[in-house]
Design an enzyme around this catalytic site. Structure first.
Site, PDB file in Angstrom:
ATOM      1  CD  GLN A 100       5.587  -1.857   7.269  1.00 20.96           C
ATOM      2  OE1 GLN A 100       5.068  -2.289   6.309  1.00 20.96           O
ATOM      3  NE2 GLN A 100       5.780  -2.152   9.296  1.00 20.96           N
ATOM      4  CG  PHE A 101       7.886   1.966   3.209  1.00 22.85           C
ATOM      5  CD1 PHE A 101       9.043   1.892   3.314  1.00 22.85           C
ATOM      6  CD2 PHE A 101       7.863   0.437   4.018  1.00 22.85           C
ATOM      7  CE1 PHE A 101      10.194   1.509   3.710  1.00 22.85           C
ATOM      8  CE2 PHE A 101       8.409  -0.655   4.736  1.00 22.85           C
ATOM      9  CZ  PHE A 101       9.338  -0.256   4.582  1.00 22.85           C
TER      10      PHE A 101
ATOM     11  CB  ILE B 236       0.902   7.993   0.395  1.00 29.74           C
ATOM     12  CG1 ILE B 236      -0.059   9.710   1.030  1.00 29.74           C
ATOM     13  CG2 ILE B 236       1.414   9.331  -0.088  1.00 29.74           C
ATOM     14  CD1 ILE B 236       0.949  10.834   2.085  1.00 29.74           C
TER      15      ILE B 236
ATOM     16  CG  ASP C 272       7.566   4.108  -1.911  1.00 26.00           C
ATOM     17  OD1 ASP C 272       8.044   5.033  -2.491  1.00 26.00           O
ATOM     18  OD2 ASP C 272       7.733   3.920  -0.467  1.00 26.00           O
TER      19      ASP C 272
ATOM     20  CG  HIS D 222       9.897  -0.227  -0.675  1.00 30.45           C
ATOM     21  ND1 HIS D 222       9.418  -0.805  -1.776  1.00 30.45           N
ATOM     22  CD2 HIS D 222       8.975  -0.448   0.151  1.00 30.45           C
ATOM     23  CE1 HIS D 222       8.722  -1.821  -0.897  1.00 30.45           C
ATOM     24  NE2 HIS D 222       8.353  -1.451  -0.096  1.00 30.45           N
TER      25      HIS D 222
ATOM     26  CD  GLU E 200      -1.204   0.139   3.063  1.00 27.70           C
ATOM     27  OE1 GLU E 200      -0.710  -0.552   3.522  1.00 27.70           O
ATOM     28  OE2 GLU E 200      -2.133  -0.435   2.260  1.00 27.70           O
TER      29      GLU E 200
END
Length: 325
Positions: A82-83, A87, A85, A129, A60
């Protein structure tokens, strides 16, 4: 008017911008032939090819950093986590780099980066998540933070985000991807910082956004049967935030409930309450109430998740309390 799902509206908005501007690129995990974990990039790989819709490895910080660099050198990348979380892994690229670079270079450099990310709970996906991080990123100068609640808003706001010359964090609630709504075929965009009255009312204002808009509207309909007329104001963007719309609604209803899915402390709801305290305190007949998640990690067990997160019953109870009941 035709009906699209939230995911289809996002896909259509990105496709229109990619056709309009060849510098618009997409990349992230499984966004190519697979079409994204939640189907929001379905069909884009087939139309625009692997040079503009690029699958990335599980890194990420790496591919978000690529997005910042690409934006600085003339492209308009739309990067999908994708999620949301994860970030936190990419936050150095967003907070220390993307948010600051235009200012540090005196406006000579633009960072037209959009970071898209699914957010939210109500899926029994546990703490890693289920996050809602909008409050944290709304605090960062130089970032814009968007949370559409409907397919119509999702399409109009993603088009605005792609055209913006500043970094935009675009949060999409996982429970909204399959929700259908009216989306016109003609071209449109929605300005940032412009809230939308999703339901007009005269007795109490609910200020909210994202998945909580639907829960607030359901609570408002329940309360209407009890003689309480609720106005539901959807912020749509939490940075910039529409202070004028918040104040105007409170001046009309004289009561305010703020509903958000994320934690209470140092949050968007705190900012809304502060705005009203500074600009409309004399119009309030009752103290501001907030309906938020408890300040704990989101549980895995459905019964505990239901206890921790906001729901219709909690919103109804808060509205009745500010009505003096």
């Amino acid at each position: 008017m035709r009906m699209l799902t939230y995911a289809q509206a996002l896909t259509e908005g990105m496709a229109e911008e990619m056709r309009r501007d060849p510098t618009v690129m997409l990349w992230g995990i499984d966004i190519g032939p697979y079409g994204g974990a939640f189907g929001a990039t379905r069909g884009l790989y087939e139309e625009f090819g692997p040079e503009r819709v690029i699958d990335m490895p599980v890194s990420e910080a790496g591919y978000t950093g690529c997005g910042v660099g690409a934006a600085a050198t003339g492209l308009r990348p739309v990067v999908e986590l994708q999620f949301s979380d994860w970030i936190t892994i990419a936050s150095d690229m967003l907070i220390n780099q993307a948010a600051n670079m235009r200012y540090m270079f005196g406006g000579k450099l633009s960072i037209p980066l959009v970071l898209r990310a699914p957010v939210g709970g109500y899926t029994s996906a546990a703490a890693q998540h289920s996050h809602m991080f909008e409050s944290m990123f709304a605090f960062v100068a130089g970032l814009k933070v968007v949370l559409p609640a409907t397919p119509y808003d999702a399409k109009g706001l993603i088009k605005t985000a792609v055209r913006d010359n500043n970094p935009v964090i675009f949060f999409e609630h996982k429970k909204l991807y399959e929700v259908e709504g009216e989306v016109p075929e003609e071209e449109y965009t929605i300005p940032f910082g412009q809230a939308d009255v999703k339901r007009a009312g005269s007795d109490v204002t609910i200020v909210t956004y994202a998945y909580m808009v639907g829960k607030s509207l359901a609570a408002a309909e329940q309360l209407a049967g009890q003689g309480i007329d609720v106005e539901v104001l959807d912020l749509r963007t939490v940075d910039p935030i529409d202070e004028e719309a918040i104040v105007a609604s409170v001046k009309k209803t004289h009561r305010l409930v703020v509903v958000q899915e994320t934690w209470r402390k140092c949050s968007v709801s705190s900012e809304v309450a502060a705005i009203v305290a500074e600009k409309a305190l004399d119009y309030l007949d009752e103290p501001v109430l907030r309906v938020t998640a408890h300040d704990v990690p989101t549980p895995f067990a459905p019964i505990l998740e239901e206890y921790v997160l906001p729901n219709e019953a909690k919103i109804v109870a808060a509205v009745k309390q500010v009505m003096g009941g």
